[in-house]
Design an enzyme around this catalytic site. Structure first.
Site: not given
Ligand code: KET
Length: 497
Positions: A226, A307, A343
């Site tokens: 990311w 993460d 999300k």
């Protein structure tokens, strides 16, 4: 630099050295991510400041402001007393900020900025990882709406500040969600959890905590990862280096490269791991590979920093998507965990997340939490109430929890169906190349393999927006837009090699 006391242990608080070891050690030219502030480093006069970690710089600025004898304070006093003195620089030029260069747009969020400016009726935004319905609309989960109704109707609720660590129920339930209700670390009170500003805030707070209290300040991040990871960790005061992760030739995991790079990392180094649904590649290790990674990391005392931004989005099951993390907790070792509800609960803009640090003992967890509070308080004081209350309401009620898992599964299934539809559409068009990775990859994104020229062509000619590395958010696609995307990919790969 002192030696680590024992494997995986977090050292007790100590003052920061004035010359940070990261600056003295230097970085490997090929794998380092450069100075904290590239723009400042470009100015020769600011080189010394740029080499300091941001926390030190902020501290010295504070000291300059507070000291009564500081030249800045006396100049200001003299000017106000004697108007014949030089005017303030603000009066000599149109702006004290006149020399500032235009900053670039963010590589991911900037795609939405460009998309919003495009007047085309056929435009499609496949940039940011945000779920859309079949109609292409943003979605609020029904269970979230229901929780909000309950919160609004409860008139005993107030808007007081939360504690620095956030909502206690939210923290407990978040740790349970990722580590499992029967997690030994939770039962032994070895987990320190603090509510943070979504996944990004959790990574940042964890990064700053490590920069202050952990002896090894190098964090290894997957290549690619990311795009915000290197920036978040560098500004937190860590040095980011990469480990091999993805092999473009096989469009799969470069497992050998990963093992080699982690084997040659210094003992105690921090390693960032995507818990599931790796962004941007959609390639995850198998459970057997995770087990090998775990053994290697524990044998070298590498500190895992997970993460977890997509729990539930990879397989549709919250428990399955947490398996990698739970393997590392089961061995009794320590780790950091950054969780996001952006999300999986669709709470993007509410900024709800948690940082958990699994510690060696309950005693250490108490001290770790006390230090996390000292990181958070001067940063944003305490976290916001609303989003965490929604999450806690859903997680603590078993009927609402079940409703959430069904909605989550439906989102994951729609993404999987988009993968199949896109794959079939390219097959029908006989688009050159092997596109099987579209159905093999996991989670919100497909890492298409399209190059930046092809991406630019598709934006220009077809008004399809994606990140320049060829990542598309499958969640932004619908049955209606699949043919348009397939046409665009077909044209891009046949016209531009
Ligand atoms: N980790 C990963 C791997 C990740 O993809 C994101 C967001 C985050 C953390 C942070 O999410 P937060 O909203 O802070 O909880 N990724 C998407 C959005 C973004 O770039 O901000 C994306 O990649 O599109």
């Amino acid at each position: 630099r002192t030696q680590r006391p024992h494997a995986g242990a977090l050292r007790s608080p100590r003052p920061r050295p004035s010359i940070p070891p990261t600056a003295a050690r230097g970085t490997h030219p090929r794998r380092s991510y450069g100075p904290a502030h590239p723009s400042r480093a470009a100015m020769p006069t600011a080189n010394v400041r740029a080499a300091q970690p941001s926390a030190d710089r902020r501290l010295s600025t504070l000291v300059r402001h507070l000291l009564p004898s500081s030249p800045r304070t006396s100049a200001a006093t003299a000017t106000s007393a004697d108007s014949s003195l030089q005017p303030f620089p603000t009066m000599a030029s149109p702006s004290v900020f006149a020399g500032i260069a235009q900053g670039p747009e963010d590589p991911i969020l900037g795609v939405t900025v460009a998309y919003n400016k495009d007047p085309s009726p056929v435009k499609v935004n496949l940039g940011v990882g945000a779920y859309r319905t079949e109609e292409g609309k943003p979605m609020v989960l029904n269970v979230v709406r229901r929780a909000e109704q309950m919160l609004i109707q409860n008139e005993s609720r107030v808007k007081e500040y939360l504690p620095i660590t956030g909502l206690a129920d939210f923290n407990k339930l978040s740790a349970k969600l990722i580590f499992g209700a029967d997690s030994p670390a939770i039962q032994e009170n070895r987990v320190a959890t603090v509510q943070c500003l979504s996944g990004t805030g959790s990574l940042r707070v964890g990064g700053e905590f490590l920069a202050r209290h952990y002896h090894e300040r190098t964090i290894y991040i997957p290549q690619p990862t990311w795009g915000n990871h290197p920036k978040v960790f560098t500004l937190a005061g860590l040095t980011a280096r990469s480990y091999r992760y993805y092999d473009p030739a096989t469009r799969g995991l470069d497992f050998q490269g990963l093992l080699e790079d982690l084997s040659s990392a210094p003992s105690g180094a921090i390693v960032l791991l995507h818990a599931c649904a790796h962004n941007p590649t959609g390639v995850d290790p198998t459970l057997e590979q995770w087990e090998q990674i775990r053994q290697l990391m524990r044998s070298k005392a590498l500190l895992p920093f997970f993460d977890s931004a997509y729990q539930g989005f990879a397989s549709g099951s919250l428990d399955k998507d947490a398996q990698s993390v739970r393997m590392f907790v089961a061995d009794g070792g320590e780790l950091l965990m950054a969780q996001s509800y952006a999300k999986n609960m669709g709470l993007y803009g509410e900024r709800v997340g948690a940082l958990s640090i699994v510690c060696g003992s309950a005693d250490i967890a108490v001290k770790v939490e006390s230090q996390l509070k000292l990181v958070i308080r001067p940063m944003y004081s305490n976290p916001p109430l609303h989003g965490a209350s929604i999450v806690a309401t859903i997680l603590k009620d078993s009927a609402m929890f079940d409703e959430w898992t069904l909605e989550l599964k439906a989102m994951a299934d729609r993404i999987i169906s988009m993968r199949e539809q896109l794959f079939n559409a390219l097959k029908i068009r006989e688009t050159p190349g092997d596109w099987s990775h579209i159905i093999k990859q996991i989670g919100m994104f497909t890492f298409t393999g399209l190059n930046s020229d092809q991406v630019a062509f598709m934006r220009q000619e077809y008004h399809i927006y994606m990140t320049s590395d060829g990542r598309i958010s499958m969640a932004g696609l619908s049955s209606r837009t699949v043919p348009h995307l397939a046409d665009a990919i077909h044209a891009a790969v046949t016209k531009l090699k």
